[in-house]
Design a protein around this motif. Structure first.
Motif, mmCIF file in Angstrom:
data_model
loop_
_atom_site.group_PDB
_atom_site.id
_atom_site.type_symbol
_atom_site.label_atom_id
_atom_site.label_comp_id
_atom_site.label_asym_id
_atom_site.label_seq_id
_atom_site.Cartn_x
_atom_site.Cartn_y
_atom_site.Cartn_z
ATOM 1 N N THR A 1 -3.345 7.061 7.192
ATOM 2 C CA THR A 1 -2.008 6.462 7.288
ATOM 3 C C THR A 1 -1.052 7.516 7.813
ATOM 4 O O THR A 1 -0.747 8.496 7.125
ATOM 5 C CB THR A 1 -1.540 5.943 5.920
ATOM 6 O OG1 THR A 1 -2.497 5.010 5.420
ATOM 7 C CG2 THR A 1 -0.186 5.265 6.042
ATOM 8 N N GLY B 1 3.493 5.895 8.112
ATOM 9 C CA GLY B 1 3.666 4.505 7.710
ATOM 10 C C GLY B 1 2.739 3.524 8.377
ATOM 11 O O GLY B 1 2.729 2.341 8.016
ATOM 12 N N SER B 2 1.925 3.952 9.338
ATOM 13 C CA SER B 2 1.010 3.050 10.040
ATOM 14 C C SER B 2 -0.428 3.534 9.877
ATOM 15 O O SER B 2 -0.696 4.746 9.886
ATOM 16 C CB SER B 2 1.353 2.971 11.532
ATOM 17 O OG SER B 2 2.676 2.490 11.714
ATOM 18 N N ASP B 3 -1.367 2.579 9.743
ATOM 19 C CA ASP B 3 -2.781 2.924 9.593
ATOM 20 C C ASP B 3 -3.421 3.168 10.954
ATOM 21 O O ASP B 3 -3.152 2.452 11.927
ATOM 22 C CB ASP B 3 -3.537 1.801 8.881
ATOM 23 C CG ASP B 3 -3.177 1.701 7.404
ATOM 24 O OD1 ASP B 3 -2.610 2.681 6.877
ATOM 25 O OD2 ASP B 3 -3.457 0.655 6.789
ATOM 26 N N TYR C 1 -10.035 5.384 7.718
ATOM 27 C CA TYR C 1 -8.699 5.219 8.290
ATOM 28 C C TYR C 1 -7.800 6.297 7.701
ATOM 29 O O TYR C 1 -8.113 6.933 6.692
ATOM 30 C CB TYR C 1 -8.126 3.824 7.987
ATOM 31 C CG TYR C 1 -7.713 3.628 6.548
ATOM 32 C CD1 TYR C 1 -6.397 3.859 6.150
ATOM 33 C CD2 TYR C 1 -8.637 3.223 5.589
ATOM 34 C CE1 TYR C 1 -6.017 3.692 4.825
ATOM 35 C CE2 TYR C 1 -8.268 3.055 4.275
ATOM 36 C CZ TYR C 1 -6.955 3.291 3.893
ATOM 37 O OH TYR C 1 -6.587 3.135 2.579
#
Length: 496
Positions: free
Chosen positions: A300, A303-305, A298
């Motif tokens: 980031t 701020g979002s994965d 993953y």
């Protein structure tokens, strides 16, 4: 005592015994044939005061102290203290008849009631081009084609590996067969089997040769060479321009992975900062940041994965990332063209990067700052950013930008307009050094982060107020500037 070289003498010594010391003993004369004149020669024996000392007088004509060409011969001591010269006689001994050669007694074939339940295949990998990282499938089959066991192996490089198959209990002598997909070919003994296979590869079971104790064991293993699958070239373009990569994009299964920092640069993002303490890379354009953790599936972004199908990996000392989700996170697009013998990948620039570059160019051109060279360096302390431009006053074009460290509180980095005036290879300290060093005012300079003397990071921190006033750059960026930017280039340092 002298002996003529050409004379071979045989000397017979008569052993005399006596009851008392100091008594003369008379001995019989011995006739010796083979003298110079062919006649008899007389040998006299004398037993001295000591019974253990036997003196031998030479025969006339054999020993001649006055003869020229004679050589000294050391007497040989025999049992009972007798001394005599060794005769010049060469005695040849005949070799005995050799013993008959031994033969091994053949070992009897073991009773065929031993059952085997596994088969091991050992593979050595051979690479004939750039590897296409892929899954290879290995099946072991019975003679009638039934799959008895199956294994999937992720082929990434040329490392050797083994596969242990489970098989039903079978007698020694049973033949199994191997099916393979996901490699180019298999070498087994002197045969090469192209993949996909037109015939199965036989796997034999048999008894070993006898060991030193005559024991034999069942063998259920084989060694093969797997030719790792290679790929056709992958060409990458960004806004129509060919992207030259130091290490190529490759297939990883059905996905394409590529070097992160070079793909980022292709879509307009040059700020890729590695943090070894976290084994992560921060990718930044303007105020937009992405954190990439090596070894994880993953990333980031802002701020979002974002989940990945493949983990971020390290290949040839470069960070490789799944291409499509990475560039799409920054707003770029990807088009894929399979041309048979090669593949074209067409990318667009990141709109985030395009916007950030336009803002920086507008700001620097409005400032009216010029330079004595074709380059200009701008350090924005608020953004912890150093930007390099090329061109001229009022017409500067963005080349690259990257994150830097600046002076700590109380030791702030000086602001103003300066010039790159001096260069030194390094500033050494006890446990680390900084370098190369580009001095732009007094002791203020752009230089590397702290490096150990083996070249690895000691403290690689950037993006913080951390220095004594200098501008710290990660090694790849300061090295690039030293290689490309000439002396007298303007250095422009602003608070924001």
């Amino acid at each position: 005592m002298k002996i003529k070289k050409t004379i071979a003498a045989a000397l017979t010594v008569v052993m005399l015994s006596t009851a008392a010391s100091g008594v003369f003993a008379s001995g019989a004369n011995e006739n010796i044939s083979g003298g110079i004149n062919g006649g008899a020669e007389e040998t006299q024996s004398y037993l001295g005061d000591n019974e253990s000392e036997l003196l031998v007088s030479p025969s006339p004509g054999i020993f001649d102290d006055n003869e020229e060409g004679a050589e000294d011969v050391q007497p040989t001591l025999y049992p009972s203290g007798i001394q005599t010269a060794e005769p010049d006689i060469n005695i040849e001994s005949s070799s005995p008849e050799p013993y008959p050669e031994t033969t091994d007694v053949p070992s009897e074939e073991p009773a065929n009631d031993v059952m085997i339940s596994s088969y091991q295949v050992n593979f050595s990998c051979q690479l004939d081009g750039w590897p296409r990282k892929d899954y290879a499938v290995f099946n072991i089959c019975s003679e009638d084609g039934k799959i008895l066991d199956s294994h999937t192996k992720y082929i990434t490089d040329t490392e050797s590996f083994s596969i242990d198959f489970n098989i039903p209990d079978s007698k020694v002598g049973t033949v199994f067969y191997l099916e393979v997909t996901g490699v180019d070919s298999i070498d087994y003994y002197s045969d090469n089997y192209p993949v996909p296979l037109t015939e199965k590869i036989p796997l034999y079971t048999y008894w070993s040769e006898p060991d030193e104790n005559g024991d034999r064991v069942p063998v259920s293993s084989a060694h093969m060479t797997a030719h790792v699958r290679t790929q056709c070239p992958i060409n990458i373009y960004a806004d129509g321009e060919y992207v030259s990569l130091s290490s190529p994009a490759i297939f990883d299964g059905s996905y394409i992975i590529a070097p992160l920092s070079e793909i980022a640069g292709a879509i307009g993002i040059s700020d890729c900062t590695y943090f070894p303490e976290y084994n992560s890379v921060k990718v930044k354009t303007g105020d937009n940041e992405m954190l990439v953790n090596i070894g994880y599936s993953y990333l980031t972004a802002f701020g979002s994965d974002i989940n990945l199908d493949l983990p971020v990996s390290n290949i040839n000392s470069l960070t490789y990332i799944e291409l499509r989700p990475f560039i799409e996170a920054f707003g770029s697009t990807l088009e894929y063209y399979d041309n048979g013998s090669y593949i074209d990948i067409k990318l667009t620039k990141s709109p985030m990067a395009v916007s950030s570059i336009a803002d920086q160019e507008a700001r620097i051109n409005e400032s009216g700052v010029g330079s004595s060279t074709d380059y200009l360096i701008w350090v924005n302390k608020e953004k912890f950013r150093c930007t390099v431009f090329s061109g001229s006053k009022g017409n500067w074009k963005w080349v690259k930008d990257f994150t830097v460290g600046i002076g700590a509180e109380g030791r702030e980095t000086i602001t103003g307009v300066f010039e790159y005036i001096d260069y030194t290879n390094m500033w050494p300290y006890d446990s680390y050094y900084v370098g190369p060093v580009m001095v732009f005012y007094g002791n203020y300079a752009l230089h590397s982060t702290f490096l150990k003397y083996d070249g690895t990071p000691y403290d690689n921190t950037v993006g913080a107020k951390i220095s004594h006033g200098c501008v710290r750059c990660q090694a790849k960026y300061i090295n690039w500037m030293v290689d490309n930017i000439p002396m007298k280039t303007r250095v422009y340092v602003t608070e924001s």
